[in-house]
Design a protein around this motif. Structure first.
Motif, PDB file in Angstrom:
ATOM      1  N   ASP A 270      -5.574  -5.702   4.657  1.00 27.09           N
ATOM      2  CA  ASP A 270      -5.674  -4.598   5.616  1.00 27.09           C
ATOM      3  C   ASP A 270      -5.088  -3.314   5.043  1.00 27.09           C
ATOM      4  OD1 ASP A 270      -6.788  -6.504   7.180  1.00 27.09           O
ATOM      5  OD2 ASP A 270      -5.379  -6.324   8.852  1.00 27.09           O
ATOM      6  N   LEU A 271      -3.954  -3.425   4.376  1.00 23.09           N
ATOM      7  CA  LEU A 271      -3.337  -2.221   3.805  1.00 23.09           C
ATOM      8  C   LEU A 271      -4.178  -1.663   2.663  1.00 23.09           C
ATOM      9  CD1 LEU A 271       0.501  -2.971   3.791  1.00 23.09           C
ATOM     10  CD2 LEU A 271      -0.848  -1.675   5.442  1.00 23.09           C
ATOM     11  N   GLU A 272      -4.810  -2.531   1.889  1.00 26.03           N
ATOM     12  CA  GLU A 272      -5.703  -2.037   0.841  1.00 26.03           C
ATOM     13  C   GLU A 272      -6.875  -1.277   1.450  1.00 26.03           C
ATOM     14  OE1 GLU A 272      -6.743  -5.479  -1.399  1.00 26.03           O
ATOM     15  OE2 GLU A 272      -4.905  -5.465  -2.608  1.00 26.03           O
ATOM     16  N   ALA A 273      -7.382  -1.768   2.576  1.00 24.28           N
ATOM     17  CA  ALA A 273      -8.460  -1.055   3.266  1.00 24.28           C
ATOM     18  C   ALA A 273      -7.978   0.299   3.780  1.00 24.28           C
ATOM     19  CB  ALA A 273      -8.998  -1.904   4.416  1.00 24.28           C
ATOM     20  N   VAL A 274      -6.756   0.354   4.281  1.00 26.77           N
ATOM     21  CA  VAL A 274      -6.188   1.620   4.755  1.00 26.77           C
ATOM     22  C   VAL A 274      -6.098   2.620   3.608  1.00 26.77           C
ATOM     23  CG1 VAL A 274      -4.085   2.706   5.630  1.00 26.77           C
ATOM     24  CG2 VAL A 274      -4.920   0.613   6.684  1.00 26.77           C
ATOM     25  N   VAL A 275      -5.613   2.147   2.454  1.00 30.65           N
ATOM     26  CA  VAL A 275      -5.446   3.040   1.299  1.00 30.65           C
ATOM     27  C   VAL A 275      -6.800   3.539   0.803  1.00 30.65           C
ATOM     28  CG1 VAL A 275      -4.728   3.114  -1.125  1.00 30.65           C
ATOM     29  CG2 VAL A 275      -3.255   2.044   0.585  1.00 30.65           C
ATOM     30  N   GLU A 276      -7.768   2.630   0.714  1.00 31.52           N
ATOM     31  CA  GLU A 276      -9.050   2.990   0.115  1.00 31.52           C
ATOM     32  C   GLU A 276      -9.955   3.767   1.066  1.00 31.52           C
ATOM     33  OE1 GLU A 276     -10.652  -0.732  -1.102  1.00 31.52           O
ATOM     34  OE2 GLU A 276      -9.227  -1.018  -2.739  1.00 31.52           O
ATOM     35  N   ARG A 277      -9.923   3.456   2.358  1.00 30.48           N
ATOM     36  CA  ARG A 277     -10.941   3.989   3.266  1.00 30.48           C
ATOM     37  C   ARG A 277     -10.401   4.955   4.319  1.00 30.48           C
ATOM     38  NH1 ARG A 277     -14.260  -1.095   5.351  1.00 30.48           N
ATOM     39  NH2 ARG A 277     -15.535   0.619   6.206  1.00 30.48           N
ATOM     40  N   LYS A 279      -7.008   6.589   4.165  1.00 31.62           N
ATOM     41  CA  LYS A 279      -6.149   7.657   3.647  1.00 31.62           C
ATOM     42  C   LYS A 279      -6.932   8.916   3.281  1.00 31.62           C
ATOM     43  CE  LYS A 279      -2.748   8.809   0.132  1.00 31.62           C
ATOM     44  NZ  LYS A 279      -2.115   8.412  -1.135  1.00 31.62           N
ATOM     45  N   PRO A 280      -8.128   8.794   2.658  1.00 33.30           N
ATOM     46  CA  PRO A 280      -8.868  10.030   2.329  1.00 33.30           C
ATOM     47  C   PRO A 280      -9.301  10.823   3.559  1.00 33.30           C
ATOM     48  CG  PRO A 280      -9.678   8.171   1.027  1.00 33.30           C
ATOM     49  CD  PRO A 280      -8.772   7.600   2.078  1.00 33.30           C
ATOM     50  N   LEU A 281      -9.374  10.200   4.724  1.00 25.65           N
ATOM     51  CA  LEU A 281      -9.855  10.876   5.926  1.00 25.65           C
ATOM     52  C   LEU A 281      -8.729  11.414   6.802  1.00 25.65           C
ATOM     53  CD1 LEU A 281     -12.658   8.327   6.955  1.00 25.65           C
ATOM     54  CD2 LEU A 281     -12.923  10.446   5.643  1.00 25.65           C
ATOM     55  N   PHE A 282      -7.564  10.811   6.744  1.00 26.85           N
ATOM     56  CA  PHE A 282      -6.463  11.168   7.647  1.00 26.85           C
ATOM     57  C   PHE A 282      -5.665  12.340   7.096  1.00 26.85           C
ATOM     58  CE2 PHE A 282      -7.512   7.427   9.828  1.00 26.85           C
ATOM     59  CZ  PHE A 282      -6.747   7.304  10.980  1.00 26.85           C
ATOM     60  N   PRO A 283      -5.285  13.290   7.957  1.00 26.38           N
ATOM     61  CA  PRO A 283      -4.376  14.358   7.519  1.00 26.38           C
ATOM     62  C   PRO A 283      -3.028  13.775   7.085  1.00 26.38           C
ATOM     63  CG  PRO A 283      -5.406  14.907   9.622  1.00 26.38           C
ATOM     64  CD  PRO A 283      -5.728  13.471   9.350  1.00 26.38           C
ATOM     65  N   ALA A 284      -2.351  14.487   6.208  1.00 30.28           N
ATOM     66  CA  ALA A 284      -1.086  13.992   5.667  1.00 30.28           C
ATOM     67  C   ALA A 284      -0.040  13.793   6.754  1.00 30.28           C
ATOM     68  CB  ALA A 284      -0.561  14.962   4.608  1.00 30.28           C
ATOM     69  N   GLU A 285      -0.082  14.632   7.814  1.00 24.80           N
ATOM     70  CA  GLU A 285       0.948  14.534   8.850  1.00 24.80           C
ATOM     71  C   GLU A 285       0.918  13.182   9.566  1.00 24.80           C
ATOM     72  OE1 GLU A 285       0.284  16.781  12.542  1.00 24.80           O
ATOM     73  OE2 GLU A 285      -1.652  17.397  11.691  1.00 24.80           O
ATOM     74  N   PHE A 286      -0.210  12.468   9.508  1.00 24.27           N
ATOM     75  CA  PHE A 286      -0.297  11.164  10.162  1.00 24.27           C
ATOM     76  C   PHE A 286       0.486  10.097   9.385  1.00 24.27           C
ATOM     77  CE2 PHE A 286      -3.489  13.322  12.450  1.00 24.27           C
ATOM     78  CZ  PHE A 286      -3.826  12.577  13.563  1.00 24.27           C
ATOM     79  N   GLY A 287       0.614  10.272   8.061  1.00 26.40           N
ATOM     80  CA  GLY A 287       1.257   9.235   7.258  1.00 26.40           C
ATOM     81  C   GLY A 287       0.612   7.886   7.515  1.00 26.40           C
TER      82      GLY A 287
END
Length: 697
Positions: A270-277, A279-287
């Motif tokens: 799940d975390l690998e999916a978060v990093v790959e898919r 993170k590129p879409l979420f603003p940095a402030e969301f962390g």
């Protein structure tokens, strides 16, 4: 264990209230129109954070809807609620223009958002259809309401009614936005960006509201900010993590191993999916990576902490430690795809240090007990083979026993098991296991001694003795090379093995010694007449017995040959020390000295040829021959002093027995020669024993 199984079933069968965050293994289709309409058909739920005055406006809101419908039916051009709440005085889009964040196919549902500023009813309809483009008009509506309240022209009842409508719309918007963010991988990227932009905009508005609240003055409106939608999103992430981690493992029994594997694999994938898919879409402030990682970590840690409260069996203790100390930090947190993303998150350990130390102490105690039991069982089985006269295996021409290999594997596997948790724990258990080894070796020695006494009539007696002597080599090599035992500990461990080997040699040489005893007695019985014939018979007898020792390991065969060498030299000196031969002339003494030199050369040559490494025995007989041959007391003193240096256990009693052969020495000369040993008496202990094995009268 039953309690533990119930515990895992309870955790695995947990059914969370909210929807889960799924991580599909293949690309997902976009939500269909029917799905979107299903989402839009959800009823408007009042926010938990709304103030009580806002709840009272719900009825007014519904009443106003009815009024608006009637006005439309009559097609009056008077200014109704649509104009009251029009706030789009700036930044209006041209009719038909699409938002840059609008998902494909949404243009058909833009009715009510183009053209004139939308009414409350139009905003509500748009939000129910899932149109997130309604967020900016709604924010403008909220700001206009705040401006109206600040101006003071509207009554409190009107403000409450208007604010209730705004908050009802915000409830719709919040549910739509959080619904998108709850399953971020199942929506189109553009729609996900829309939802993220709405949250960012609301966070910015929260900050502005907080700054404005610090200024004096009251608006007459209920406080609705901060709305904290970012916090609500993080709460949804935690709920999604709980649901994902709490799912029942796909197959197999619900034992700790399968539960740990499910938790670890789910978190990593799940975390690998978060990093790959994501993170590129979420603003940095969301962390976004930190938010998901912390939620999954907290659930994993809570699961393990709950398990640690039980009375764990040995296997569960090990599994808990190997996940906490090895698999989780190394294979998940520091995995290639996650290490760079999580290094600054600071997730920490799954269990507190104190609890880890307690589990490690329990693990070490368990393993020490297991190792003791396994070693005792291996020795018991080996001793049973001896008593049942089972022949040992032959390996490369040597008698072979599996006992040493079994013990080495038991200890090595225990150490490897500890090292699979941490290298530090592997170092700790090494000391624990080495402390267990001396007790086992003493037990081994006692069992072997009992066999030596009781098994003499067995057919495979000598072969099993040789096999156990050969065992000492495997033990010693493991201690010196593989385990790298410190020297002081090594001496403690090798002691029982040395005694076992010595007793084994004595048993193997017993028949040879019995054969040699009458031959050595010939020296005194014949008063040393024709001594070389006796020496030749002795050598022939030894040579006939040597094949019996061929199945010893090479190093032990050499040690055994050294023992034979020592026995021949010792017995020869014993015969010289019998005081039955007195030679009064120098010629007789020189003749005897010549015989002794010839005998010494024969013995040395034979023993060296067959592998004896006992070079230290080489001067034993020649020097005695020289003492007997010399006539000058001063020269004799020099030889005696040199001899005492080579053999510190050479005493005055031994010297007196040799000097007794020289019948031409006076008492004063004998006393003077004996005094030379006073100089170095007690100066050093002999590293090897020769004369301490010889008793003299």
């Amino acid at each position: 264990m039953l309690k533990m199984m119930t515990f895992f079933q309870g955790l695995s069968g947990h059914q969370p209230v909210r929807d889960t965050l799924d991580f599909p293994r293949s690309p997902q289709k976009l939500p269909s129109t029917s799905e979107a309409e299903s989402v839009a058909s959800m009823s408007v739920a009042s926010s938990e954070d709304l103030a009580p005055p806002l709840e009272a406006g719900t009825a007014l809101y519904r009443e106003e809807e009815k009024t608006a419908k009637k006005k439309k039916e009559k097609k009056k051009k008077s200014k109704g609620l649509a104009n009251v709440f029009c706030v789009f005085t700036k930044g209006k889009k041209k009719k038909g223009q699409l938002s840059s964040a609008e998902p494909e196919g949404a243009a058909r549902s833009r009715q009510g958002l183009d053209g004139p500023p939308p009414t409350v009813e139009e905003l509500k309809a748009a939000l129910e259809r899932g149109q997130l483009e309604a967020a900016p008009p709604l924010l403008a509506l909220e700001r206009e309401l705040a401006a109206a309240a600040a101006a003071g022209g509207a009554s409190e009842e009107e403000l409450v009614r208007r604010q209730s409508k705004v908050e009802a719309l915000y409830d719709l918007l919040r549910d739509q936005v959080l619904g998108v963010l709850r399953r971020p991988l199942e929506v189109a990227p553009e729609r996900l960006r829309q939802a993220l932009a709405v949250v960012s905009e609301q966070e910015s508005e929260d900050r502005q509201a907080a700054a404005a609240a610090a200024e004096p003055g009251t608006s007459g409106l209920a406080v609705t900010r901060p709305r904290r939608w970012l916090q609500l999103w993080r709460r949804g992430v935690a709920e999604a993590a709980e649901e994902r981690m709490g799912q029942r493992p796909a197959a197999g029994p619900e034992v700790p191993e399968s539960v740990f594997l499910h938790l670890g694999r789910t978190m990593k994938e799940d975390l690998e999916a978060v990093v790959e898919r994501l993170k590129p879409l979420f603003p940095a402030e969301f962390g976004v990576v930190a938010a998901y990682a912390e939620s999954y970590h907290q659930h994993f840690a809570a699961h393990l902490a709950a398990m640690a409260q039980f009375e764990l069996c040995e296997r569960d203790t090990y599994m808990l430690l190997v996940w906490v100390q090895n698999l989780y930090p190394n294979d998940i947190i520091n995995s290639p795809k996650l290490a760079g993303e999580l290094q600054d998150v600071g997730l920490g350990s799954l269990l507190p240090p104190r609890q880890i130390r307690l589990l490690e102490a329990t693990f070490l105690s368990n393993e020490a007990a297991n190792v003791r039991e396994l070693m005792d069982r291996a020795l018991e089985l080996e001793a049973q083979h001896w008593t049942e006269d089972v022949p040992p295996q032959r390996l490369d021409g040597h008698c072979h026993s599996e006992l040493a290999i079994d013990i080495i594997q038991i200890i090595s596997q225990a150490q490897a098991k500890a090292e699979s948790i941490t290298l530090d724990l592997g170092s700790q258990i090494k000391q624990v296991l080495l402390a267990e080894l001396p007790a086992f070796l003493r037990s081994y020695q006692r069992a072997f001694n009992e066999f030596l006494e009781r098994g003499k009539q067995l057919r495979n007696y000598r072969a099993n003795v040789i096999a156990n002597i050969n065992n000492c080599l495997s033990f010693r090599m493991s201690m010196e090379q593989k385990w790298q035992v410190p020297q002081d500990t090594l001496s403690l461990l090798l002691g029982p093995l040395g005694e076992l080997k010595s007793h084994g040699f004595d048993t193997l040489l017993q028949n040879l010694r019995e054969d040699l005893k009458p031959l050595f007695k010939r020296f005194t019985h014949t008063r040393w007449a024709a001594p070389m014939e006796t020496v030749e018979k002795i050598i022939t007898t030894v040579d006939m017995r040597l094949p019996e020792f061929s199945e010893l390991q090479d190093c032990f065969r050499e040690e055994l040959m050294e023992a034979v060498h020592l026995h021949l030299v010792k017995e020869y000196i014993i015969q010289l020390s019998k005081r039955r031969l007195v030679l009064k002339t120098a010629e007789q003494q020189q003749q005897l000295g010549g015989h002794i030199l010839a005998s010494a050369d024969t013995i040395q040559h034979f023993c060296t040829k067959h592998g004896s490494p006992a070079t230290w025995l080489q001067p034993a007989l020649p020097t005695l021959a020289e003492i007997i041959r010399l006539q000058d007391p001063s020269a004799i003193k020099i030889e005696v002093a040199t001899y005492a240096t080579c053999y510190p256990d050479f005493s005055k009693g031994h010297l007196s027995a040799i000097l007794a052969i020289k019948g031409n020495l006076s008492n004063s000369e004998v006393k003077s020669i004996r005094s030379i040993l006073d100089v170095s008496t007690g100066a050093q202990e002999p590293s090897r024993s020769l004369f301490s094995l010889i008793k003299v009268g």
